[in-house]
Design an enzyme around this catalytic site. Sequence first.
Site, PDB file in Angstrom:
ATOM      1  N   GLU A   1       0.827  -1.220   0.000  1.00 38.42           N
ATOM      2  CA  GLU A   1       0.000   0.000   0.000  1.00 38.42           C
ATOM      3  C   GLU A   1       0.858   1.267   0.000  1.00 38.42           C
ATOM      4  O   GLU A   1       1.724   1.431   0.859  1.00 38.42           O
ATOM      5  CB  GLU A   1      -0.912  -0.017   1.240  1.00 38.42           C
ATOM      6  CG  GLU A   1      -1.905   1.124   1.254  1.00 38.42           C
ATOM      7  CD  GLU A   1      -2.912   1.007   2.410  1.00 38.42           C
ATOM      8  OE1 GLU A   1      -3.240  -0.116   2.833  1.00 38.42           O
ATOM      9  OE2 GLU A   1      -3.357   2.060   2.882  1.00 38.42           O
TER      10      GLU A   1
ATOM     11  N   LYS B   1      -7.302  -1.045  11.648  1.00 40.48           N
ATOM     12  CA  LYS B   1      -6.671  -1.456  10.389  1.00 40.48           C
ATOM     13  C   LYS B   1      -5.499  -0.517  10.099  1.00 40.48           C
ATOM     14  O   LYS B   1      -4.434  -0.944   9.635  1.00 40.48           O
ATOM     15  CB  LYS B   1      -7.704  -1.428   9.256  1.00 40.48           C
ATOM     16  CG  LYS B   1      -7.235  -2.056   7.950  1.00 40.48           C
ATOM     17  CD  LYS B   1      -6.506  -1.116   7.030  1.00 40.48           C
ATOM     18  CE  LYS B   1      -6.107  -1.791   5.728  1.00 40.48           C
ATOM     19  NZ  LYS B   1      -5.329  -0.920   4.839  1.00 40.48           N
TER      20      LYS B   1
ATOM     21  N   ASP C   1       4.416 -14.483  11.992  1.00 39.71           N
ATOM     22  CA  ASP C   1       3.080 -14.907  11.554  1.00 39.71           C
ATOM     23  C   ASP C   1       2.100 -13.744  11.723  1.00 39.71           C
ATOM     24  O   ASP C   1       1.611 -13.484  12.817  1.00 39.71           O
ATOM     25  CB  ASP C   1       2.687 -16.116  12.423  1.00 39.71           C
ATOM     26  CG  ASP C   1       1.324 -16.676  12.070  1.00 39.71           C
ATOM     27  OD1 ASP C   1       0.557 -16.012  11.359  1.00 39.71           O
ATOM     28  OD2 ASP C   1       1.032 -17.806  12.529  1.00 39.71           O
TER      29      ASP C   1
ATOM     30  N   HIS D   1      -2.443  10.112  -0.749  1.00 38.72           N
ATOM     31  CA  HIS D   1      -2.422   8.837  -1.476  1.00 38.72           C
ATOM     32  C   HIS D   1      -2.204   9.063  -2.965  1.00 38.72           C
ATOM     33  O   HIS D   1      -1.654   8.231  -3.649  1.00 38.72           O
ATOM     34  CB  HIS D   1      -3.778   8.134  -1.316  1.00 38.72           C
ATOM     35  CG  HIS D   1      -3.793   7.122  -0.226  1.00 38.72           C
ATOM     36  ND1 HIS D   1      -3.352   5.854  -0.409  1.00 38.72           N
ATOM     37  CD2 HIS D   1      -4.196   7.189   1.051  1.00 38.72           C
ATOM     38  CE1 HIS D   1      -3.486   5.178   0.718  1.00 38.72           C
ATOM     39  NE2 HIS D   1      -3.992   5.974   1.628  1.00 38.72           N
TER      40      HIS D   1
END
Length: 432
Positions: A80, A270, A286, A384
């Site tokens: 991202e 998130k 992991d 972005h």
Amino acid sequence: MTTSRIPGFYDLTLEERRAKLADASPLSPGELIPLTSPLALDVASHMVENAIGTFSLPLGVALNFMVNGRDVLIPMVIEEPSVVAGASFMANLARASGGFTATSAEPLMIGQLQVLNVEDANKAAERVLARKTELLTYVDAAESSLKSRGGGARDLEVRVIEESPIGKFLVVHLIYDVRDAMGANAVNTACERLAPRIEEITGGKVHLRILSNLTDKRMAKATCVIPVKELEFVAQDGILRYSGEEVRDGIIAAYAFAAADPYRAATHNKGIMNGIDPVVIATGNDWRAIEAGAHAYAARSGRYTSLSTWSKDESGNLVGELEMPLAVGIVGGATKVHPAAQAAVKLMNVKSAGELAEIIVSVGLAQNMAALRALATEGIQRGHMSLHARQVAIAAGASGELIEKVASQMAAEGVVRMDRAKEILMTMESGK
Ligand code: MEV
């Protein structure tokens, strides 16, 4: 001396960045090679079944981080745009007051044994607890590489699940110190060893024997204090758009939304995981386990909420805090076999799993602040856009220096679309 400050890093070519990194980091140019080259196919084919190849993702290095007074270069594996830049920017703001302060708990994992068909669960629980010392000694009598490093069985807890789709049953928790490993294998092995003894004592049948990913005894916590002056928001045109107080209060209000509303908390968390996962992946850990633990912990009160908190102190500084389970290791598993994971651990110069967790939780906090700062001011799309524009330019067929040119023109026009990228590309190529 490692420094996490490399001025102008962003503007260098990839080769120049590698050279600068070799200068600034504890890694020699040779030791950097695993971080810059693909995983060998023979290693890949020993890591998973039916391997046919490898799948690459970008690896960026976040700068400016100071954790517990030490400069750290942060390897981040992520697809991202804006994440590496966001973390680096916020780490720079945090430096003004000494960076991040982080702590980690002892590396205690929980192994679970589900005991079915127990006649009197409460009495059976008492019998297990009465023989705790003997049972822990029994678990530790087995050969284990963790024991030689000072790890091993530490405690037993027993819970009675009163209601479930199959009715009442007993759960035994084995608390196991895994030292510098993530520890899944050691804990699962220990649970399997313990199971027959638990059956003898409870008269029941041990069903599942597996670690819990809600590793709430293995927590990591980071705090940062950002002087309000550092928070002033100056737009690209050089104009002061938001005062430090406005940005601080905007971040606190954004946090309040996540604290109160699970729909927002999921996205807020998130954003935290945008910082956590890339370092977890880079170090061969992991990330599904870390994700599972983080979200289960966020729901521990029965209502899913924010993992971080944001407030202001008496001097008006912005104070951020993130505390979450972080079961990561620096020995064993993929960390051991993946050469890039080893190089990533070395790049950060971490000597223990706890130290790695402290760095990772700090990156999570920085990333959370980056998202909230953008959301509380101009919104995230603007930041972005320039990186997104490059991806669109590549997808439209641009290569070499045309990527940047096509992307810049789209960003300037405020139209980032594949059809526009193709048009600009055609015009530029025909004008060559
Ligand atoms: C995007 O990957 C992450 C954010 O949505 C996080 C947030 O909303 O806090 C920007």
